[in-house]
Scaffold this motif. Structure first.
Motif, short mmCIF file in Angstrom:
data_model
loop_
_atom_site.label_atom_id
_atom_site.label_comp_id
_atom_site.label_asym_id
_atom_site.label_seq_id
_atom_site.Cartn_x
_atom_site.Cartn_y
_atom_site.Cartn_z
N PRO A 121 0.82 -1.22 0.00
CA PRO A 121 0.00 0.00 0.00
C PRO A 121 0.85 1.27 0.00
CG PRO A 121 -0.81 -1.57 1.62
CD PRO A 121 0.50 -2.09 1.15
N VAL A 122 0.31 2.32 -0.63
CA VAL A 122 0.97 3.62 -0.75
C VAL A 122 0.08 4.69 -0.12
CG1 VAL A 122 1.93 5.34 -2.34
CG2 VAL A 122 2.11 2.90 -2.88
N GLY A 123 0.66 5.56 0.72
CA GLY A 123 -0.09 6.66 1.33
C GLY A 123 0.48 8.00 0.93
N ALA A 164 4.93 4.57 9.36
CA ALA A 164 5.50 3.26 9.04
C ALA A 164 4.71 2.11 9.67
CB ALA A 164 6.96 3.20 9.49
N LYS A 165 3.90 2.42 10.67
CA LYS A 165 3.04 1.39 11.26
C LYS A 165 1.85 1.06 10.36
CE LYS A 165 4.21 3.03 15.92
NZ LYS A 165 3.71 3.71 17.14
N GLU A 166 1.58 1.93 9.39
CA GLU A 166 0.40 1.78 8.54
C GLU A 166 0.74 1.39 7.10
OE1 GLU A 166 -2.56 2.09 9.94
OE2 GLU A 166 -1.81 2.84 11.87
N VAL A 167 1.78 2.00 6.52
CA VAL A 167 2.16 1.75 5.13
C VAL A 167 3.69 1.70 5.01
CG1 VAL A 167 0.09 2.85 4.15
CG2 VAL A 167 2.16 4.22 4.55
N LYS A 168 4.17 1.23 3.85
CA LYS A 168 5.62 1.18 3.62
C LYS A 168 6.08 2.20 2.59
CE LYS A 168 7.76 -2.86 3.81
NZ LYS A 168 8.16 -4.27 3.60
N VAL A 207 12.92 16.86 12.90
CA VAL A 207 12.31 16.20 14.05
C VAL A 207 10.87 15.82 13.73
CG1 VAL A 207 11.75 16.42 16.49
CG2 VAL A 207 13.79 17.55 15.58
N ALA A 208 10.16 16.73 13.08
CA ALA A 208 8.77 16.46 12.73
C ALA A 208 8.67 15.29 11.75
CB ALA A 208 8.13 17.72 12.12
N PHE A 209 9.52 15.28 10.73
CA PHE A 209 9.49 14.19 9.77
C PHE A 209 9.82 12.85 10.43
CE2 PHE A 209 9.52 17.05 6.02
CZ PHE A 209 8.65 16.33 5.21
N HIS A 210 10.77 12.87 11.35
CA HIS A 210 11.16 11.64 12.02
C HIS A 210 10.00 11.08 12.84
CE1 HIS A 210 13.44 9.03 14.85
NE2 HIS A 210 14.23 8.86 13.82
N LEU A 211 9.34 11.95 13.58
CA LEU A 211 8.20 11.51 14.40
C LEU A 211 7.03 11.05 13.54
CD1 LEU A 211 8.36 14.27 17.13
CD2 LEU A 211 8.53 11.81 17.57
N LEU A 212 6.77 11.79 12.46
CA LEU A 212 5.68 11.41 11.57
C LEU A 212 5.97 10.07 10.91
CD1 LEU A 212 3.03 12.01 10.13
CD2 LEU A 212 4.30 13.41 8.49
N ALA A 213 7.21 9.90 10.44
CA ALA A 213 7.56 8.64 9.78
C ALA A 213 7.40 7.45 10.72
CB ALA A 213 9.00 8.72 9.27
N GLU A 214 7.73 7.65 12.00
CA GLU A 214 7.56 6.57 12.98
C GLU A 214 6.12 6.07 13.01
OE1 GLU A 214 8.15 5.77 17.80
OE2 GLU A 214 8.23 7.82 16.98
N GLN A 215 5.18 7.01 12.99
CA GLN A 215 3.76 6.64 13.04
C GLN A 215 3.27 6.07 11.71
OE1 GLN A 215 2.18 6.66 15.95
NE2 GLN A 215 4.05 7.50 16.86
N TRP A 233 12.83 4.57 9.62
CA TRP A 233 11.72 3.70 10.04
C TRP A 233 11.34 2.70 8.94
CZ3 TRP A 233 11.02 3.89 15.02
CH2 TRP A 233 11.33 5.07 15.70
N GLY A 234 12.21 2.52 7.95
CA GLY A 234 11.88 1.60 6.87
C GLY A 234 10.68 2.06 6.08
N LEU A 235 10.57 3.36 5.86
CA LEU A 235 9.46 3.96 5.11
C LEU A 235 10.02 4.60 3.85
CD1 LEU A 235 6.40 4.84 5.08
CD2 LEU A 235 7.17 6.93 6.25
N GLU A 236 9.51 4.23 2.69
CA GLU A 236 9.98 4.79 1.43
C GLU A 236 9.17 6.03 1.08
OE1 GLU A 236 11.10 2.31 -1.94
OE2 GLU A 236 9.53 3.30 -3.10
N ALA A 237 9.86 7.17 0.93
CA ALA A 237 9.21 8.42 0.54
C ALA A 237 9.48 8.71 -0.93
CB ALA A 237 9.72 9.58 1.40
N ARG A 238 8.42 9.03 -1.65
CA ARG A 238 8.53 9.34 -3.08
C ARG A 238 8.09 10.78 -3.30
NH1 ARG A 238 5.93 3.72 -5.66
NH2 ARG A 238 7.59 2.34 -4.87
N VAL A 239 8.76 11.45 -4.22
CA VAL A 239 8.60 12.91 -4.36
C VAL A 239 8.18 13.26 -5.80
CG1 VAL A 239 9.96 13.83 -2.46
CG2 VAL A 239 11.14 12.90 -4.43
N PRO A 240 6.88 13.33 -6.06
CA PRO A 240 6.40 13.58 -7.43
C PRO A 240 6.91 14.89 -8.03
CG PRO A 240 4.59 12.81 -6.05
CD PRO A 240 5.76 13.04 -5.14
#
Length: 593
Positions: free
Chosen positions: A261-263, A360-364, A350-358, A468-475
């Motif tokens: 899944p992608v968010g 990553a629990k939902e999507v990759k 800091v904000a991105f790190h905290l957001l990514a933590e949450q 957090w093992g979360l892949e970010a893509r930048v359109p």
């Protein structure tokens, strides 16, 4: 999306497999789903895997094709891998997996290092030719995926993170004075190929490096758009709006390719809201979106939930909202700095790190709006630069963008670490004067998009999400969209307070309130205002014995900043104390003495 590492020997010795394993294991967070090490002759490769495309073990890395005599390690995603696979099959290639990694391997076999020009995506990779011993390193056009290098003449080591290179050992950790000058001039940015450490370089974006068996190498820059006008669109705003909308639609569609899944990270600003709207138009149902905020500090709001809620409701997304209490900040700050490949001063790390933590629990995989402000001239300092003549472009850029003058940098640093010349201004002068930019704004955007952006917002997103093992893509960093934007007339980008052509797109598909809102950021008020407990952490770091021994900064300046943090600001109003402390805390966190 993964972590890669490797060692290439030039002195006739075998590669240090243990060092490669240490580098690989240091990137477990980047790739929690698998691990591999490969060695042959003078080369060893390591890989940590985050499973996104082809979740089977046939897609594991390092990947070898014995018939072709090639092995590859690859970090990133080739969005057009299905189309390329079809072309390669037509040319006679046969595939044993459904991965984009194997498509890259076959593409190299077919086109050599020119394969990079066929790839639409984000990538950093190393290909080993078994029979020649040649190693080819490459990085995507905009440097979305990192690749750090340490070459001492006897061997070359590389990795997806600087701390991974440190884990391998024997890295020269003395300081690069020019890099320190850039760091203190450009709010924490150090342009490739430099880092603050003299023994670590970065492969520049849009670069292929061919390394021969004897250690000699050649670099090729394979992409640089022209920042000049295109005749087919002229200056008609409606034509440009339609062209940009279609290019952005293609960019967003490309980035939905995944077997998981992608968010979307939805701040509620124009850029992320456009991504959500275009996905909704593509029929993407039940899209997961994510927003976060902090508690207010000194009257400054720490969240923008009003706008993200508005967009989430309009497009019926599966919206997730996270409010971070202030008491989480101290630990979050430490963790964010620990995740940085290089020191960064932007508090939204800091904000991105905290957001990514949450998230990553939902999507990759998530899409985010990074890059739009550089590509489409959204920052408040661009009109000042745009008003300059081409001859005055460098002066206008330095006046609008630099944190301080050369003398200001010299006042902060130990005298032995101050370059003889204004190294940061020399860099800007050279880039602003290069051919291929029609106006002062064109030259400034070219410098920002193709040099500085890579090592500030782009690196920040990669580091904080991959922790957090979360892949970010930048359109907005789709290379075809960037090419189009480079040709867009400056007046259309500067219109309506910046990003005018994007706002025209937004008016077609977004609530007007989102389009016309004041520009927002990812606020972390306690860092911006040097409030406790952040100030206490800063004081501890700058007065620690190792900081005093290191002597990086002038001790009288440090004492003055600690005594009155609010008084010491950069030309653009940011905290000088935080800029200085970020570097010292990063050095201490990563055990650099």
């Amino acid at each position: 999306m993964c972590g890669v590492s490797g060692e290439v020997r030039f002195d006739g010795r075998r590669p240090d497999i243990a060092a490669v394993e240490r580098m690989t294991d240091a990137m477990e967070d980047r790739g929690p789903d698998g691990r591999g090490v490969w060695s042959q002759g003078a080369v060893a490769l390591g890989h940590r895997r985050l499973k996104i495309i082809d979740l089977s073990e046939t897609a594991a890395q390092p990947m070898t094709d014995t018939a072709l005599g090639l092995t590859v390690v690859f970090n990133g995603c080739v969005y057009n891998y299905r189309e390329l696979r079809g072309r390669l099959e037509g040319l006679g290639h046969r595939f044993f997996s459904d991965s984009d990694t194997e498509v890259l391997l076959k593409a190299y076999a077919q086109w050599g290092d020119a394969c990079v020009e066929q790839l639409a995506g984000m990538f950093a990779f190393a290909v080993v030719e078994h029979h020649t011993g040649r190693v080819v390193l490459a990085r995507d056009r905009l440097g979305i995926k990192p690749l750090y290098l340490a070459d001492d003449g006897r061997r070359l080591r590389f990795a997806s993170s600087l701390p991974a290179l440190l884990a391998g050992g024997e890295v020269d950790t003395s300081f690069d004075p020019v890099a320190l000058h850039q760091y203190l001039s450009w709010h924490g940015t150090v342009a490739a190929p430099r880092t603050v450490l003299a023994g670590v370089r970065k492969l520049p974006q849009a670069t292929v490096r061919v390394v021969e068996r004897d250690g000699t190498y050649r670099d090729r820059c394979y992409w640089q758009p022209s920042y000049t006008r295109r005749a087919e669109f002229g200056s008609d705003p409606a034509s440009w709006r339609e062209a940009v909308q279609e290019a952005l639609r293609t960019a967003v569609r490309r980035r939905m390719v995944a077997d998981v899944p992608v968010g979307v990270l939805l701040s509620g600003g124009l850029d992320s809201s456009l991504i959500v709207a275009l996905l909704a138009q593509e029929g993407q149902g039940d899209l997961a979106t994510f927003a976060m905020g902090f508690e207010s500090q000194d009257g400054e709001e720490g969240d923008e939930f009003h706008y993200s809620d508005l967009v989430a409701r309009k497009f019926s997304t599966d919206h997730h909202q996270f409010m971070i209490p202030s008491d989480r900040l101290p630990a979050a700050l430490e963790n964010a700095i620990g995740a940085m490949s290089e020191p960064m001063v932007s508090h939204d790390a800091v904000a991105f790190h905290l957001l990514a933590e949450q998230v990553a629990k939902e999507v990759k995989v998530v899409l985010c709006g990074q890059g739009a402000d550089e590509v489409f001239a959204g920052y408040h300092w661009y009109p000042q630069i745009g008003a300059a003549t081409p001859a005055g472009a460098a002066d206008a850029y330095a006046d609008a963008y630099f944190d301080r003058t050369h003398d200001g940098v010299a006042a902060l640093l130990h005298p032995d670490l101050v370059p003889d010349r204004d190294a940061s201004r020399d860099f800007v002068d050279a880039h602003m004067a290069a051919p291929g930019a029609e106006s002062a704004l064109d030259a400034a955007l070219r410098l920002d998009v193709h040099m500085l952006m890579t090592d500030d917002p782009v690196k920040r997103v990669d580091n904080m999400t991959m922790a957090w093992g979360l892949e970010a893509r930048v359109p907005f960093l789709d290379h075809e969209l960037v090419e189009l934007a480079a040709a867009c007339p400056p007046e259309l980008k500067l219109a309506q307070g910046g990003k005018g052509v994007l706002k025209d797109v937004g008016r077609q598909i977004l609530p007007r309130e989102v389009v016309d809102r004041p520009k927002g950021y990812f606020p972390v008020p306690a860092v911006r205002h040097m409030a406790e407990p952040v100030l206490g952490r800063v004081r501890d770091a700058l007065t620690a014995p190792e900081a005093r021994r290191r002597g990086l900064f002038d001790p009288h300046m440090v004492d003055a900043m600690l005594a009155d943090p609010a008084r010491h600001r950069t030309k653009r109003g940011a905290s000088t104390l935080w800029q200085v402390a970020s570097l010292e805390i990063w050095l201490q966190t990563h055990g650099i003495h």
